[in-house]
Design a protein around this motif. Structure first.
Motif, mmCIF file in Angstrom:
data_model
loop_
_atom_site.group_PDB
_atom_site.id
_atom_site.type_symbol
_atom_site.label_atom_id
_atom_site.label_comp_id
_atom_site.label_asym_id
_atom_site.label_seq_id
_atom_site.Cartn_x
_atom_site.Cartn_y
_atom_site.Cartn_z
ATOM 1 N N VAL A 196 -62.803 5.266 -64.477
ATOM 2 C CA VAL A 196 -63.338 3.898 -64.396
ATOM 3 C C VAL A 196 -62.462 2.940 -65.207
ATOM 4 N N ALA A 197 -62.056 3.385 -66.411
ATOM 5 C CA ALA A 197 -61.211 2.545 -67.254
ATOM 6 C C ALA A 197 -59.870 2.266 -66.586
ATOM 7 N N GLN A 198 -59.333 3.265 -65.908
ATOM 8 C CA GLN A 198 -58.032 3.125 -65.250
ATOM 9 C C GLN A 198 -58.030 1.981 -64.243
ATOM 10 N N TYR A 199 -59.158 1.815 -63.530
ATOM 11 C CA TYR A 199 -59.192 0.826 -62.450
ATOM 12 C C TYR A 199 -59.957 -0.453 -62.786
ATOM 13 N N THR A 200 -60.599 -0.504 -63.967
ATOM 14 C CA THR A 200 -61.382 -1.709 -64.291
ATOM 15 C C THR A 200 -60.931 -2.416 -65.557
ATOM 16 N N VAL A 201 -60.205 -1.719 -66.435
ATOM 17 C CA VAL A 201 -59.766 -2.339 -67.686
ATOM 18 C C VAL A 201 -58.327 -2.817 -67.521
ATOM 19 N N ALA A 202 -58.146 -4.141 -67.621
ATOM 20 C CA ALA A 202 -56.821 -4.722 -67.387
ATOM 21 C C ALA A 202 -55.912 -4.588 -68.609
ATOM 22 N N ASN A 203 -56.468 -4.720 -69.792
ATOM 23 C CA ASN A 203 -55.679 -4.662 -71.022
ATOM 24 C C ASN A 203 -55.269 -3.221 -71.316
ATOM 25 N N ASP A 204 -53.956 -3.001 -71.433
ATOM 26 C CA ASP A 204 -53.461 -1.637 -71.630
ATOM 27 C C ASP A 204 -53.956 -1.021 -72.934
ATOM 28 N N VAL A 205 -53.993 -1.812 -73.999
ATOM 29 C CA VAL A 205 -54.446 -1.292 -75.290
ATOM 30 C C VAL A 205 -55.897 -0.841 -75.207
ATOM 31 N N ALA A 206 -56.731 -1.680 -74.627
ATOM 32 C CA ALA A 206 -58.141 -1.327 -74.466
ATOM 33 C C ALA A 206 -58.303 -0.094 -73.581
ATOM 34 N N LYS A 207 -57.473 -0.010 -72.556
ATOM 35 C CA LYS A 207 -57.539 1.138 -71.646
ATOM 36 C C LYS A 207 -57.224 2.437 -72.384
ATOM 37 N N TYR A 208 -56.178 2.395 -73.228
ATOM 38 C CA TYR A 208 -55.799 3.605 -73.967
ATOM 39 C C TYR A 208 -56.851 3.981 -75.020
ATOM 40 N N ILE A 209 -57.516 2.966 -75.555
ATOM 41 C CA ILE A 209 -58.599 3.242 -76.498
ATOM 42 C C ILE A 209 -59.726 3.997 -75.796
#
Length: 217
Positions: free
Chosen positions: A24-37
């Motif tokens: 879900v994070a891969q396809y909905t979170v635009a900010n890379d830092v937030a995605k990696y968190i």
């Protein structure tokens, strides 16, 4: 690291949840830092579940007169009590509290014949509370030694523990250090020993299942 059989289903579910969160994070979170968190949190979540169900292989030095620790954790109770369920006499109680970070495999503290094994439904108070021994979900097992001594060991569920697994069956012969069961998440083990037992631990001691001697008979 060996995984205990009681954890297979939970680990599978944990992996599925972690994978869904990451997807879900891969396809909905635009900010890379937030995605990696989010990826990191999902990975830590899964690692903690796997770590909880670890089952270390330990060699137990068997001693017919020694009571070994049935669980990893911290000694939280050493006192004289009346045991009302089976022994029905004054005993020495020694209790070991297991935090969620401890190994949660339980071992037989001494070898002998299983004279009694009974599961009790109950509450889910914090396992560190004195009332948890008699009011929480629990399983009581009595082992009769080769010398005729009866030792009661009680698995007690805690606020997070929702399932006690016990392999003891009345009439079975068990060896000291054999696996007795497993408790999922925070919980405790109570031992009820003869009054003249020589206690080898003190309150606050960190003990290791099958390796630390609780008392000698």
């Amino acid at each position: 690291m060996t995984i205990h059989k009681e954890g297979y289903k939970t680990i599978f579910v944990g992996f599925f949840i972690a994978a869904i969160i990451a997807l879900v994070a891969q396809y909905t979170v635009a900010n890379d830092v937030a995605k990696y968190i989010v990826f990191g949190v999902a990975a830590i979540f899964f690692f903690l579940i796997v770590n909880f169900f670890r089952s270390p292989e330990r060699i137990c030095s068997k001693n017919a007169r020694a009571i070994i620790t049935p669980a990893d954790g911290e000694v939280v109770v050493i006192e004289e009590v009346d045991e009302p369920e089976y022994l029905k006499k004054r005993c020495m109680q020694v209790s070991v509290f297991m935090s969620p970070l401890n190994v949660h495999v339980n071992w037989f503290p001494i070898g002998g014949k299983i004279k009694y094994s009974k599961h009790h439904s109950g509450r889910f108070m914090g396992a560190y509370l004195p009332k948890s021994s008699t009011e929480n979900e629990r399983t009581s097992v009595v082992v009769e030694t080769i010398d005729g001594e009866e030792i009661l060991v009680r698995q007690v569920a805690g606020a997070l523990a929702r399932r006690i697994v016990c392999y003891a069956k009345e009439g079975d012969q068990v060896e000291q250090g054999d696996q007795m069961g497993f408790i999922k998440f925070g919980s405790r083990l109570d031992l009820y020993l003869p009054l003249d037992s020589n206690i080898k631990v003190k309150i606050g001691d960190k003990v290791v299942g099958t390796q630390t001697t609780i008392a000698t008979l």
